[in-house]
Design a protein around this motif. Sequence first.
Motif, PDB file in Angstrom:
ATOM      1  N   ILE A  58      -3.665  -2.964  -6.471  1.00  0.00           N
ATOM      2  CA  ILE A  58      -4.525  -4.258  -6.548  1.00  0.00           C
ATOM      3  C   ILE A  58      -5.960  -3.682  -6.293  1.00  0.00           C
ATOM      4  N   ILE A  83       3.792  -5.345  -8.477  1.00  0.00           N
ATOM      5  CA  ILE A  83       2.607  -5.165  -7.769  1.00  0.00           C
ATOM      6  C   ILE A  83       2.990  -4.229  -6.499  1.00  0.00           C
ATOM      7  N   SER A  85       1.386  -3.512  -3.123  1.00  0.00           N
ATOM      8  CA  SER A  85       0.459  -4.016  -2.450  1.00  0.00           C
ATOM      9  C   SER A  85       0.201  -3.732  -1.162  1.00  0.00           C
TER      10      SER A  85
END
Length: 365
Positions: A58, A83, A85
């Motif tokens: 991110i 993602i 993260s």
Amino acid sequence: MRDRIKVLIVDDSALMRKALKEIMITDKTIEVVGAARDGQDAIDKAGEMQPDVITMDINMPVMDGLTSMQHILNDHPKIPIIIISSLSTEGALTTFEALALGAFDYVAKPSGTVSSNIHVVGKEIIDKVKLAYKSANRNSLNGRIKARSAAAEKKTVASQRKSPAPGSNELSAVVVIGVSTGGPGTLMEVLPRLPSDLKAAVVVVQHMPASFTSSFARRMSEACAISFKEAEACDILANGRGYLAPGGYQLLVHRDGKLLRLSSSPETQFMPSVNVTMASVLERCGGERMVGVIMTGMGDDGADTMVKVREAGGITIAEDESTAIVFGMPQEAIKRGGAEIVAPSYKIAGEIVKAVNRIRSNRKI
């Protein structure tokens, strides 16, 4: 030898790119075709390399992962993005934003933006890459990307809603929703459609790290007409209120059938466990006052207890394959006979309302 799953790794840290590649290549069905150091680089390489799956950081220079992801999904809507993260509050909020915009799923880094111990979640990464590849060409995933992007443009609508009026402690029924991989986006489709005057309490068990559940509960509270919060010990189940099981604990109902409690046992693969929470509600509240719901997720958590809920006179609902991002959990509930009703995600809120009304009618409340 059959074709391998082509993965593009996107992360601004050379250490993370190297570690993620080391994880991926331990599986013979995966091939790392490239790595990108920032969001713009990711856009360029996605077009050039045409990967089957992208893992996306991110926080990156030049262009962040959230912006990059939107460009990639616009140009290549069939490429699923996972993602990667951090576990921070900020990381959690951005992750939920990414999921709302069409990301397939996420994996939480165990120790910050640059996690030297990323290998501890290696199996999870590999499993989700395979699931993403398997789901990539499904109409349900591609349709949801478009739907979520449109919904994101209207996200201010929910924040303009009036807060629901404080309710009494009356409890007519309990709805228990179990969900895992692909769950946050699906819950954002279902829960906001429940009316504020729902004559039932709603308990949600989402497989999620402990540091993510409080942020997700706040997000759901902003989006939902019913009151919604992360469950705490001594919370009281009541109509028109929603409770998200906190990560790292089992969410149980005390013997009076209303008071919630948290426990570190039994230890299960997932904490919280759908099976454990559903079984507790069934024991304390009875099947005739219960609605069990299973939606997208990997594995079979909740399937066995859905059978018991149905046998005890409860109403059970499973998400249909046509919309399930991962059909594992609902498929198992259906196969074992635990689903009275099978419906696509966009109809589940309506089925919940009808089920609650059936319970009230049967009990003449």
